[in-house]
Design a protein around this motif. Structure first.
Motif, PDB file in Angstrom:
ATOM      1  N   LEU A  84      17.903  66.126  43.306  1.00 19.29           N
ATOM      2  CA  LEU A  84      18.176  64.886  43.709  1.00 19.29           C
ATOM      3  C   LEU A  84      19.507  64.506  43.005  1.00 19.29           C
ATOM      4  O   LEU A  84      20.430  63.943  43.408  1.00 19.29           O
ATOM      5  N   VAL A  85      19.537  64.584  41.783  1.00 19.52           N
ATOM      6  CA  VAL A  85      20.650  64.112  40.853  1.00 19.52           C
ATOM      7  C   VAL A  85      22.103  64.904  41.530  1.00 19.52           C
ATOM      8  O   VAL A  85      22.931  64.438  41.877  1.00 19.52           O
ATOM      9  N   ASP A  86      21.926  66.287  41.519  1.00 17.89           N
ATOM     10  CA  ASP A  86      22.854  67.243  42.069  1.00 17.89           C
ATOM     11  C   ASP A  86      23.424  66.792  43.268  1.00 17.89           C
ATOM     12  O   ASP A  86      24.664  66.677  43.617  1.00 17.89           O
ATOM     13  N   ILE A  87      22.477  66.522  44.506  1.00 17.49           N
ATOM     14  CA  ILE A  87      23.106  66.062  45.769  1.00 17.49           C
ATOM     15  C   ILE A  87      23.583  64.966  45.968  1.00 17.49           C
ATOM     16  O   ILE A  87      24.205  64.382  47.002  1.00 17.49           O
ATOM     17  N   LEU A  88      22.969  63.796  44.874  1.00 15.29           N
ATOM     18  CA  LEU A  88      23.712  62.418  44.923  1.00 15.29           C
ATOM     19  C   LEU A  88      24.901  62.153  44.121  1.00 15.29           C
ATOM     20  O   LEU A  88      25.600  61.184  44.263  1.00 15.29           O
ATOM     21  N   LYS A  89      25.445  63.164  43.172  1.00 15.53           N
ATOM     22  CA  LYS A  89      26.950  63.019  42.634  1.00 15.53           C
ATOM     23  C   LYS A  89      27.831  62.840  43.269  1.00 15.53           C
ATOM     24  O   LYS A  89      28.216  63.286  44.443  1.00 15.53           O
ATOM     25  N   GLY A  90      28.197  61.623  43.153  1.00 15.56           N
ATOM     26  CA  GLY A  90      29.709  61.022  43.781  1.00 15.56           C
ATOM     27  C   GLY A  90      29.304  60.308  44.893  1.00 15.56           C
ATOM     28  O   GLY A  90      30.224  59.743  45.814  1.00 15.56           O
ATOM     29  N   ALA A  91      28.190  60.384  45.457  1.00 14.07           N
ATOM     30  CA  ALA A  91      27.880  59.474  46.570  1.00 14.07           C
ATOM     31  C   ALA A  91      27.555  58.053  45.984  1.00 14.07           C
ATOM     32  O   ALA A  91      27.113  57.661  45.061  1.00 14.07           O
ATOM     33  N   ASP A  92      27.732  57.232  47.073  1.00 14.10           N
ATOM     34  CA  ASP A  92      27.458  55.680  46.704  1.00 14.10           C
ATOM     35  C   ASP A  92      25.867  55.360  46.998  1.00 14.10           C
ATOM     36  O   ASP A  92      25.893  54.475  47.908  1.00 14.10           O
ATOM     37  N   GLU A 139      18.723  61.613  31.750  1.00 17.87           N
ATOM     38  CA  GLU A 139      19.476  60.800  30.923  1.00 17.87           C
ATOM     39  C   GLU A 139      20.726  61.623  30.347  1.00 17.87           C
ATOM     40  O   GLU A 139      21.904  61.092  30.254  1.00 17.87           O
ATOM     41  N   LYS A 140      20.309  63.232  30.189  1.00 17.81           N
ATOM     42  CA  LYS A 140      21.290  63.890  29.748  1.00 17.81           C
ATOM     43  C   LYS A 140      22.399  64.459  30.882  1.00 17.81           C
ATOM     44  O   LYS A 140      23.544  64.429  30.449  1.00 17.81           O
ATOM     45  N   ASN A 141      22.073  64.248  32.152  1.00 23.20           N
ATOM     46  CA  ASN A 141      22.929  64.997  33.296  1.00 23.20           C
ATOM     47  C   ASN A 141      23.022  63.859  34.341  1.00 23.20           C
ATOM     48  O   ASN A 141      23.583  64.261  35.307  1.00 23.20           O
ATOM     49  N   GLY A 142      22.730  62.717  34.082  1.00 22.19           N
ATOM     50  CA  GLY A 142      22.825  61.760  35.488  1.00 22.19           C
ATOM     51  C   GLY A 142      23.859  60.747  35.095  1.00 22.19           C
ATOM     52  O   GLY A 142      23.786  59.771  35.695  1.00 22.19           O
ATOM     53  N   ASP A 143      24.944  61.272  34.444  1.00 22.11           N
ATOM     54  CA  ASP A 143      26.281  60.287  34.495  1.00 22.11           C
ATOM     55  C   ASP A 143      26.812  59.871  35.629  1.00 22.11           C
ATOM     56  O   ASP A 143      27.540  58.792  35.832  1.00 22.11           O
TER      57      ASP A 143
END
Length: 215
Positions: A84-92, A139-143
């Motif tokens: 989910l984090v990967d597919i939401l990166k950059g999405a608002d 926490e580590k990869n959700g910036d």
């Protein structure tokens, strides 16, 4: 608000959907099975791991209610959330995660988590450890994602009543005035939707680990 609930057929997911719908939000339940056990206005049948950015980009909030208890499935807590984090990166789109109590700290120095305390029940340690790993990875990869991870109290009661009153706290184990760390699934769902509805306001807890306990 437009809210997506992933793994919506679970016991927590169903209650989150109901709470959100009852407040007038537009809710889509994402389910893996043909059956839909929720009251969501919209339903999408699709496995979590098959979801893409296009599936979720038009929502204000995505709530991850994934849970697994079988020993062989416990690693999916990390894998599913990172997908989910990967597919939401950059999405608002804001990501809210149904977390576990084991990841909460029991000391102000944040050196010991609840799962590591001597009295933590052995039967719950595998699940709690998987959820600790889940949070640490987030926490580590959700910036690049506006996430919030919400842990329940230590005593998370599936059939407890909806009191409508709870205390929102941080990443330390918190008790109420009766020295209880307890929350019902229904009150947890209330707190989850409260946080979802803070999206876009200064009160939203972005990239924070929260907890909730019955008042």
């Amino acid at each position: 608000m437009k809210i997506a609930v992933v793994a919506a057929n679970g016991r927590v997911g169903r209650l989150v959907v109901k709470e959100a719908v009852d407040r007038g939000n537009d809710v889509t339940a994402f389910v893996r099975e043909d059956a839909n056990d929720t009251v969501a206005q919209h339903v999408v049948k699709k496995d979590l791991f098959d979801l893409t950015t296009d599936d979720l980009k038009d929502f204000d909030v995505v709530i991850d209610a994934f849970g697994a208890w079988a020993p062989e499935a416990l690693p999916l807590h990390v894998k599913s959330l990172m997908h989910l984090v990967d597919i939401l990166k950059g999405a608002d789109v804001r990501l809210l995660v149904v977390g576990g109590a084991g990841s909460l700290y029991v000391d102000s120095e944040r050196k010991m988590r609840l799962v590591d305390t001597p009295d933590f029940p052995d039967e719950f340690k595998p699940l709690a450890s998987a959820q600790v790993a889940q949070f640490d990875e987030l926490e580590k990869n959700g910036d690049e994602v506006e996430w919030t991870y919400i842990s329940p109290a230590a005593d998370f009661q599936a059939d407890g009543e909806r009191t409508g009153e709870c205390i929102l706290a941080g990443d330390e184990l918190t008790t109420n005035d009766r020295d209880e760390s307890v929350i019902s699934y229904a009150d947890y769902a209330l707190a989850m939707v409260d946080e979802a509805e803070r999206t876009g306001t200064p009160d939203a807890h972005i990239r924070e680990h929260l907890s909730v306990v019955r008042k």
